[in-house]
Design an enzyme around this catalytic site. Structure first.
Site, PDB file in Angstrom:
ATOM      1  N   LYS A 103       0.875  -1.183   0.000  1.00  0.00           N
ATOM      2  CA  LYS A 103       0.000   0.000   0.000  1.00  0.00           C
ATOM      3  C   LYS A 103       0.900   1.216   0.000  1.00  0.00           C
ATOM      4  CE  LYS A 103      -4.500   0.884   0.505  1.00  0.00           C
ATOM      5  NZ  LYS A 103      -5.620  -0.014   0.136  1.00  0.00           N
TER       6      LYS A 103
HETATM    7  N1  GLU Z   1      -7.385  -0.024  -3.181  1.00  0.00           N
HETATM    8  C1  GLU Z   1      -8.093  -1.220  -3.469  1.00  0.00           C
HETATM    9  C2  GLU Z   1      -8.122  -2.141  -2.257  1.00  0.00           C
HETATM   10  O1  GLU Z   1      -7.913  -1.701  -1.164  1.00  0.00           O
HETATM   11  C3  GLU Z   1      -7.592  -1.919  -4.720  1.00  0.00           C
HETATM   12  C4  GLU Z   1      -6.203  -2.412  -4.693  1.00  0.00           C
HETATM   13  C5  GLU Z   1      -5.692  -2.875  -6.047  1.00  0.00           C
HETATM   14  O2  GLU Z   1      -6.471  -3.036  -6.964  1.00  0.00           O
HETATM   15  O3  GLU Z   1      -4.501  -3.082  -6.124  1.00  0.00           O
HETATM   16  O4  GLU Z   1      -8.424  -3.290  -2.365  1.00  0.00           O
END
Ligand code: GLU
Length: 415
Positions: A103
């Site tokens: 993240k």
């Molecule tokens: N931000 C989204 C999540 O928390 C998508 C993450 C992604 O597609 O890599 O799942």
């Protein structure tokens, strides 16, 4: 430690103890592989350079490259990003895509920025972060405060930095379709949430056509959940966002609310509902309560007033540990985030394969794959939960850990 990080660690530690997993593995699961802090200084439209802090947390790269969105919000901090990266590791493992968890975050409220300034911040972040981004390292995507627009800027920044027309492989997902994104990615998280609610309704004995839903948050995820729920005949009685909330016991007119929110930038001021304090949304009687805003919002005080049969976690980590225990004690079924909102990262994986194979997918193909996977995973988690006598979250975490454990053993990283 932040409450959200503590909550996700607690569920890992409890699951690992029940499963009798190697403590070395548990330590790896509760301590990210890499935490990177960046300071970058874009020049904004006021003519000044601004120092901004960003984070990238690569939690696990055992099942594949770290995957997870870029969050842009005023309250971003390192532990929060670590908690979200940990959840991504569990989510990718559970939903069965060959990714690890990561993240990134930019500590800046995007609503305080001019449109061009947001672009400048994202481009400068990309320059500062690009050695950590790549198809075999970390692949970002949209998250709170970012969208496909920013993903387009990231792709442009990296490909032009390399002097090429495109990137060599998939560096970012959730891009505009015109730049190699995949149809349906923008709606995938919200649509996936509704697919899990639909799958859960049957065993719980809930008739969707007669049920009422309350949604906290009307961003990319909350608004799509509302739209999909409406199509299933659900009556949506209240929706809140950071600035306000609208309540109508007879059902909100969702298309009219969407038009209002688009113009006003908030649900506040919508004439088709009674304005209420966004904090009172938790206590509104309904069948399905959908937290679709941010993490850590449901503490035990708020959980005590929720009057729903199902809590569908569309946001990441909305329920703190104590609140989760309380929901369980009160017989409220929680559809856990790592299952409920995994549709986004699942379709990100389809985008990754599309770009890697230089293919083209249709919206029907994407939605069919999404529906099949979300429904099947709900069934597997449900079966494990019934067999082991566990709540769905505990069952989902156990399944995610078992898959990860197998990955660690297969790489020869554990005895
Ligand atoms: N931000 C989204 C999540 O928390 C998508 C993450 C992604 O597609 O890599 O799942």
């Amino acid at each position: 430690m932040g409450a959200q990080l503590d909550s996700v660690h607690r569920s890992i530690i409890n699951a690992a103890a029940r499963m009798g997993l190697d403590p070395v593995f548990v330590e790896r699961m509760t301590d990210a592989k890499e935490r990177i802090r960046l300071r970058f200084s874009p020049k904004l439209s006021d003519g000044m350079a601004h120092n901004i802090i960003g984070y990238i947390v690569l939690h696990s790269m055992t099942l594949g490259p770290a995957k997870g969105g870029i969050r842009m919000a005023g309250d971003v901090n390192e532990d929060q990003i670590a908690a979200l990266a940990t959840e991504m590791t569990l989510k990718t493992s559970l939903i069965g895509v060959p990714f690890g968890g990561g993240k990134s975050g930019i500590a800046m409220n995007p609503h305080l920025l001019q449109k061009d300034d947001k672009e400048a911040v994202i481009r400068e972040f990309t320059r500062a972060a690009c050695r950590h981004i790549g198809p075999e390292i970390y692949i970002p995507a949209p998250d709170m405060g970012t969208s496909e627009i920013e993903m387009g800027h990231i792709k442009d920044c990296i490909s032009h930095g390399d002097g090429f027309a495109t990137t060599r492989g998939c560096y970012v997902t959730g891009k505009p379709v015109v730049l190699g994104g995949i149809p349906g990615r923008r709606e995938a998280t919200g649509y996936g949430v509704m697919l899990v609610i639909r799958a859960a309704a049957e065993p719980i004995g809930l008739n969707l056509g007669k049920s009422r839903m309350v949604i906290q948050g009307f961003g990319n995820v909350g608004s799509v959940v509302a739209q999909c729920a409406l199509e299933q005949g659900v009556t949506i009685t209240a929706i809140s966002d950071a600035s306000g909330a609208a309540w109508n016991p007879d059902g909100l007119d969702i298309p009219a609310l969407s038009r209002h929110a688009k113009q006003a930038g908030t649900v506040a001021g919508f004439e088709g509902g009674k304005p209420i304090d966004p904090d009172s949304i938790y206590g509104i009687e309904c069948d399905i309560f959908v937290p679709a805003a941010t993490g850590g919002v449901i503490n035990s005080g708020r959980a005590a007033v929720v009057k729903a049969k199902i809590v569908a976690e569309a946001a990441n980590g909305p329920t703190l540990s104590d609140a989760d225990d309380l929901f369980q004690a009160r017989g409220i079924v929680v559809l856990p985030d790592i299952l409920c909102n995994a549709g986004g990262v699942f379709v990100s994986y389809l985008e990754y394969t599309q770009e890697t194979q230089r293919g083209q997918w249709t919206l029907d193909e994407v939605n069919h794959r999404l529906e099949t996977r979300m429904t099947a995973k709900f069934g597997e988690v449900m079966r494990h939960s019934v067999n082991q006598g566990l709540p769905l979250r505990a069952a989902a975490v156990e399944m995610a850990l078992a898959h990860l454990y197998e990955g660690y053993v297969s790489r020869g990283l554990l005895a």
